[in-house]
Scaffold this motif. Structure first.
Motif, mmCIF file in Angstrom:
data_model
loop_
_atom_site.group_PDB
_atom_site.id
_atom_site.type_symbol
_atom_site.label_atom_id
_atom_site.label_comp_id
_atom_site.label_asym_id
_atom_site.label_seq_id
_atom_site.Cartn_x
_atom_site.Cartn_y
_atom_site.Cartn_z
ATOM 1 N N LEU A 96 0.832 -1.203 0.000
ATOM 2 C CA LEU A 96 0.000 0.000 0.000
ATOM 3 C C LEU A 96 0.864 1.250 0.000
ATOM 4 O O LEU A 96 1.892 1.309 0.675
ATOM 5 N N ALA A 97 0.450 2.246 -0.745
ATOM 6 C CA ALA A 97 1.140 3.531 -0.717
ATOM 7 C C ALA A 97 0.925 4.174 0.651
ATOM 8 O O ALA A 97 -0.196 4.180 1.170
ATOM 9 N N PRO A 98 1.965 4.678 1.291
ATOM 10 C CA PRO A 98 1.810 5.334 2.596
ATOM 11 C C PRO A 98 0.758 6.441 2.544
ATOM 12 O O PRO A 98 0.677 7.192 1.573
ATOM 13 N N ARG A 99 -0.024 6.551 3.599
ATOM 14 C CA ARG A 99 -1.086 7.550 3.648
ATOM 15 C C ARG A 99 -0.550 8.973 3.531
ATOM 16 O O ARG A 99 -1.290 9.891 3.195
ATOM 17 N N SER A 100 0.730 9.166 3.804
ATOM 18 C CA SER A 100 1.318 10.496 3.720
ATOM 19 C C SER A 100 1.509 10.967 2.279
ATOM 20 O O SER A 100 1.688 12.163 2.041
ATOM 21 N N LEU A 101 1.453 10.037 1.312
ATOM 22 C CA LEU A 101 1.646 10.411 -0.084
ATOM 23 C C LEU A 101 0.356 10.986 -0.673
ATOM 24 O O LEU A 101 -0.736 10.460 -0.418
ATOM 25 N N PRO A 102 0.448 12.040 -1.467
ATOM 26 C CA PRO A 102 -0.745 12.563 -2.146
ATOM 27 C C PRO A 102 -1.366 11.478 -3.038
ATOM 28 O O PRO A 102 -0.653 10.794 -3.772
ATOM 29 N N ALA A 151 -2.795 8.742 -1.965
ATOM 30 C CA ALA A 151 -2.736 7.407 -1.367
ATOM 31 C C ALA A 151 -4.111 6.906 -0.950
ATOM 32 O O ALA A 151 -4.380 5.702 -0.971
ATOM 33 N N VAL A 152 -4.991 7.827 -0.544
ATOM 34 C CA VAL A 152 -6.366 7.476 -0.177
ATOM 35 C C VAL A 152 -7.283 7.929 -1.305
ATOM 36 O O VAL A 152 -7.300 9.106 -1.673
ATOM 37 N N ILE A 153 -8.023 6.990 -1.870
ATOM 38 C CA ILE A 153 -8.900 7.268 -3.012
ATOM 39 C C ILE A 153 -10.313 7.512 -2.498
ATOM 40 O O ILE A 153 -10.943 6.622 -1.923
ATOM 41 N N LYS A 154 -10.818 8.723 -2.710
ATOM 42 C CA LYS A 154 -12.120 9.107 -2.180
ATOM 43 C C LYS A 154 -13.204 9.153 -3.248
ATOM 44 O O LYS A 154 -14.383 9.235 -2.928
ATOM 45 N N ASP A 155 -12.817 9.110 -4.508
ATOM 46 C CA ASP A 155 -13.766 9.155 -5.629
ATOM 47 C C ASP A 155 -14.317 7.748 -5.868
ATOM 48 O O ASP A 155 -13.592 6.861 -6.323
ATOM 49 N N HIS A 156 -15.606 7.536 -5.548
ATOM 50 C CA HIS A 156 -16.148 6.182 -5.646
ATOM 51 C C HIS A 156 -16.244 5.697 -7.087
ATOM 52 O O HIS A 156 -16.166 4.491 -7.352
ATOM 53 N N LYS A 157 -16.379 6.616 -8.048
ATOM 54 C CA LYS A 157 -16.412 6.204 -9.447
ATOM 55 C C LYS A 157 -15.038 5.708 -9.893
ATOM 56 O O LYS A 157 -14.923 4.688 -10.577
ATOM 57 N N ALA A 158 -14.001 6.426 -9.492
ATOM 58 C CA ALA A 158 -12.645 6.001 -9.827
ATOM 59 C C ALA A 158 -12.330 4.656 -9.173
ATOM 60 O O ALA A 158 -11.678 3.791 -9.780
ATOM 61 N N SER A 159 -12.798 4.471 -7.942
ATOM 62 C CA SER A 159 -12.577 3.212 -7.247
ATOM 63 C C SER A 159 -13.251 2.057 -7.976
ATOM 64 O O SER A 159 -12.658 0.989 -8.167
ATOM 65 N N ALA A 160 -14.496 2.262 -8.397
ATOM 66 C CA ALA A 160 -15.222 1.210 -9.113
ATOM 67 C C ALA A 160 -14.550 0.866 -10.437
ATOM 68 O O ALA A 160 -14.463 -0.298 -10.830
ATOM 69 N N GLU A 161 -14.035 1.891 -11.134
ATOM 70 C CA GLU A 161 -13.352 1.654 -12.407
ATOM 71 C C GLU A 161 -12.089 0.825 -12.202
ATOM 72 O O GLU A 161 -11.779 -0.066 -13.002
ATOM 73 N N ARG A 162 -11.345 1.104 -11.122
ATOM 74 C CA ARG A 162 -10.147 0.311 -10.828
ATOM 75 C C ARG A 162 -10.509 -1.146 -10.595
ATOM 76 O O ARG A 162 -9.815 -2.057 -11.056
#
Length: 255
Positions: free
Chosen positions: A176-182, A184-195
């Motif tokens: 996992l990418a460290p949470r400190s990296l820009p 690193a946390v994906i908040k866009d549910h559409k982008a998440s579903a596409e992945r």
């Protein structure tokens, strides 16, 4: 195609909550319940087990370091024997609250800093497997593909389920990418579903630095404390079912 949808739940304390646990429980098929160390308490744990039972959701132990202040996301110096006892303690706590509901622990998923360390340190991974196996050898392990925890569990003859985190970016090495990296946390549910649809289609994922990573997936996790987690869980479930997949609890996948 059968896919489990799960979430880390029960991560409040006393009167404090950080997620819509009840809402998310209606969307997922398996729940990783905080066991009182990084979050949770006996009353919350009991309530989560009751909600899971009512919704037909499997329960797993989300074990971590005893660090409520840091939400279990800070590493702690702990020898392996001590770590095993802390894992056993948490498993026993959840089992003790689950038994009156007629439920058992189906799986375990280490949280935060402990989970990150178990992915890369074989000795820590072995300690988690020893403790969990001593408690109940039938408990399965949610693991990231290609990690030391996956290797340790399989070497011990235990059942593993490959986990993909829907709301987290990955590094090229599969961690996992460290949470400190820009990003690193994906908040866009559409982008998440596409992945996820790409991953289910060809088994690949674009890493945070633009490389292509191939990983296995049988279970998809949405962190309950990610902003918009409930909407993301609904979006992912719709995307999987629209693609012809069947959302299936871990217990059915393992039977």
């Amino acid at each position: 195609m059968r896919i489990d949808l799960n979430s880390d739940l029960g991560e409040g304390f006393g009167p404090y909550t950080i997620a819509d646990d009840a809402g998310i429980m209606q969307v997922i098929t398996s729940a990783n319940l905080a066991c009182g160390y990084h979050a949770g308490d006996p009353v919350i744990m009991d309530r989560m087990v009751g909600l899971a039972k009512a919704a037909g959701v499997d329960i797993g132990a989300h074990v971590g370091y005893p660090d409520r202040m840091g939400f279990g996301r800070r590493a702690m110096a702990m020898d392996l024997d001590e770590l095993e006892k802390h894992v056993l303690y948490q498993l026993g706590a959840l089992e003790g609250l689950a038994r009156p509901h007629g439920r058992k622990i189906s799986h375990m998923n280490p949280h935060g800093a402990l989970g990150n360390l178990a992915c890369v340190d074989r000795s820590v991974a072995d300690a988690l497997v020893r403790a969990t196996s001593a408690f109940d050898p039938d408990i399965a392990y949610l693991v990231l593909s290609g990690t030391e925890l996956e290797t340790a569990a399989r070497a011990a003859g235990r059942r593993t389920i490959n986990l993909f985190l829907a709301d987290r970016a990955y590094l090229a090495n599969g961690q996992l990418a460290p949470r400190s990296l820009p990003g690193a946390v994906i908040k866009d549910h559409k982008a998440s579903a596409e992945r996820i649809l790409r991953l289910l289609d060809d088994g690949t994922l674009e890493t945070i630095d633009g490389q292509v990573l191939r990983i296995a997936v049988q279970s998809i996790l949405v962190h309950s404390d990610t902003p918009g987690a409930l909407e993301m869980a609904h979006s992912i479930r719709r995307a999987i079912t629209d693609a012809g997949g069947a959302i299936t609890p871990l217990s059915q996948m393992l039977s």
